[in-house]
Scaffold this motif. Structure first.
Motif, short mmCIF file in Angstrom:
data_model
loop_
_atom_site.label_atom_id
_atom_site.label_comp_id
_atom_site.label_asym_id
_atom_site.label_seq_id
_atom_site.Cartn_x
_atom_site.Cartn_y
_atom_site.Cartn_z
N HIS A 46 28.69 33.27 50.15
CA HIS A 46 29.95 32.81 49.57
C HIS A 46 29.84 32.89 48.05
N THR A 47 30.70 33.67 47.42
CA THR A 47 30.55 33.90 45.99
C THR A 47 31.88 34.14 45.29
N ARG A 48 31.93 33.72 44.04
CA ARG A 48 33.04 34.04 43.15
C ARG A 48 32.54 34.86 41.96
N LEU A 49 31.25 34.94 41.80
CA LEU A 49 30.67 35.61 40.64
C LEU A 49 31.12 37.07 40.47
N PRO A 50 31.11 37.90 41.53
CA PRO A 50 31.56 39.28 41.34
C PRO A 50 33.04 39.38 40.94
N ILE A 51 33.80 38.34 41.27
CA ILE A 51 35.22 38.36 40.91
C ILE A 51 35.38 38.16 39.41
N VAL A 52 34.65 37.22 38.86
CA VAL A 52 34.81 36.89 37.44
C VAL A 52 33.93 37.77 36.55
N ILE A 53 32.82 38.29 37.10
CA ILE A 53 31.97 39.25 36.37
C ILE A 53 31.63 40.39 37.34
N PRO A 54 32.48 41.40 37.43
CA PRO A 54 32.26 42.48 38.40
C PRO A 54 30.92 43.20 38.24
N ASN A 55 30.36 43.19 37.03
CA ASN A 55 29.08 43.86 36.80
C ASN A 55 27.92 43.20 37.55
N ARG A 56 28.18 42.04 38.18
CA ARG A 56 27.13 41.42 38.97
C ARG A 56 26.70 42.30 40.16
#
Length: 337
Positions: free
Chosen positions: A195-205
């Motif tokens: 479960h993640t939101r990180l790629p949404i706010v920083i796609p370079n993840r």
């Protein structure tokens, strides 16, 4: 700002870490960027130490300037109304603490456990249901991971592990590789859900290394993204989501129904279609958890049901998320419609 040689190398090697470390941490800075310095309802007079402000520049770039009602801005900006109290809004509305069986491991459902891989996030959404979670006692450390893996190994009823947090993708690639490899050695674990939101706010993840970890794993990997509004999906995100698809992961999305942000069937229909265009199936639409300080985001169950009835008429059945609510009184979410 002039970059040092170390900064330059850092940016080339792990762009997402550079973006994370350079997030905006003062509301005044964000409001200045958006030309919204003269809006007193946004809390800027002092720092909120309980749940500090944090938003990456990548997410800010998708916000509209001169718009105090921008749906992305409203999710992250500190508002005076979050300091209003109501007896219905409490610190642990879904009663998660009672299901913690080891530091950093939550066992609520029979066949799966939730592992707190990391306890921090790339963005601080003001409606967060874990604003008051005791992270200090549930750190995402290797010591705790090892103890959790031992518990998982002994419990043969388990077939799925959920990586959560904070945000599990805050963990670096080598940490995730160690965890995923360790889990894959446990025969009764078949699936890993992240479960993640990180790629949404920083796609370079979504790095090449991370994708390779997913490709090489013997586990069935499901990534559950957290996207609330179609404006969150831009070209950079679409490119990163395509990398995930090519890595063979299953992608689902969960959203939270938020007042004045996405409580409109037209917005939700657009979101579902965009998700499908990006190889993500809508999964859950959550009625807001009644966390202290979030009542200004609340949408009534009556209105939520009305929105869903309209949405059902607008899009294909497989694009309709399940409207759910977690009251903490049952060992499963309540499906409303």
């Amino acid at each position: 700002m002039k970059l040092t040689r170390i900064d330059t190398l850092y940016r080339k090697k792990d762009k997402w870490l550079y973006e994370l470390s350079n997030s905006i941490t003062e509301p005044k800075e964000l409001l200045k960027i958006l030309n919204l310095e003269n809006y007193p309802q946004y809390y800027t007079s002092k720092f909120n130490t309980l749940f500090p402000f944090r938003v990456p520049h990548s997410f800010v770039s998708r916000m509209k300037k001169n718009d105090p009602q921008d749906p992305l801005l409203l999710q992250v900006i500190i508002n005076n109304r979050e300091f209003l109290n109501s007896p219905k809004y409490v610190k642990d509305p879904i009663k998660e603490k009672k299901h913690i069986i080891l530091p950093g491991l939550l066992h609520k459902y029979k066949d799966r456990v939730l592992l707190f891989v990391k306890t921090n996030c790339a963005i601080h959404c003001r409606y967060c249901f874990r604003k008051y979670f005791p992270y200090e006692k549930n750190q995402g450390s290797k010591i705790n991971w090892i103890k959790s893996l031992e518990y998982i190994q002994k419990n043969k009823n388990l077939n799925e592990v959920i990586f959560s947090g904070g945000d599990p993708l805050i963990a670096k690639d080598h940490e995730l590789l160690w965890l995923i490899t360790s889990l894959s050695k446990i025969n009764h674990i078949k699936r890993l859900r992240i479960h993640t939101r990180l790629p949404i706010v920083i796609p370079n993840r979504i790095t090449s290394n991370l994708c390779e970890i997913f490709i090489q794993s013997s586990l069935k990997i499901i990534i559950v993204t957290h996207i609330n509004h179609p404006q969150e999906i831009n070209k950079n995100l679409s490119n990163s989501l395509l990398k995930l698809k090519e890595s063979g992961v299953i992608m689902l999305n969960q959203s939270v129904l938020l007042k004045n942000i996405n409580d409109d069937p037209i917005i939700l229909a657009e979101l579902s279609n965009l998700l499908c265009d990006n190889n993500i199936l809508p999964y859950y639409l959550h009625i807001l958890d009644t966390v202290k300080g979030t009542m200004h985001f609340s949408v009534s169950s009556k209105k939520a049901k009305s929105i869903m009835k309209s949405l059902i008429k607008m899009i294909s059945g497989y694009l309709i998320p399940r409207l759910v609510q977690d009251t903490g009184s049952q060992n499963s979410k309540s499906i409303i419609i």
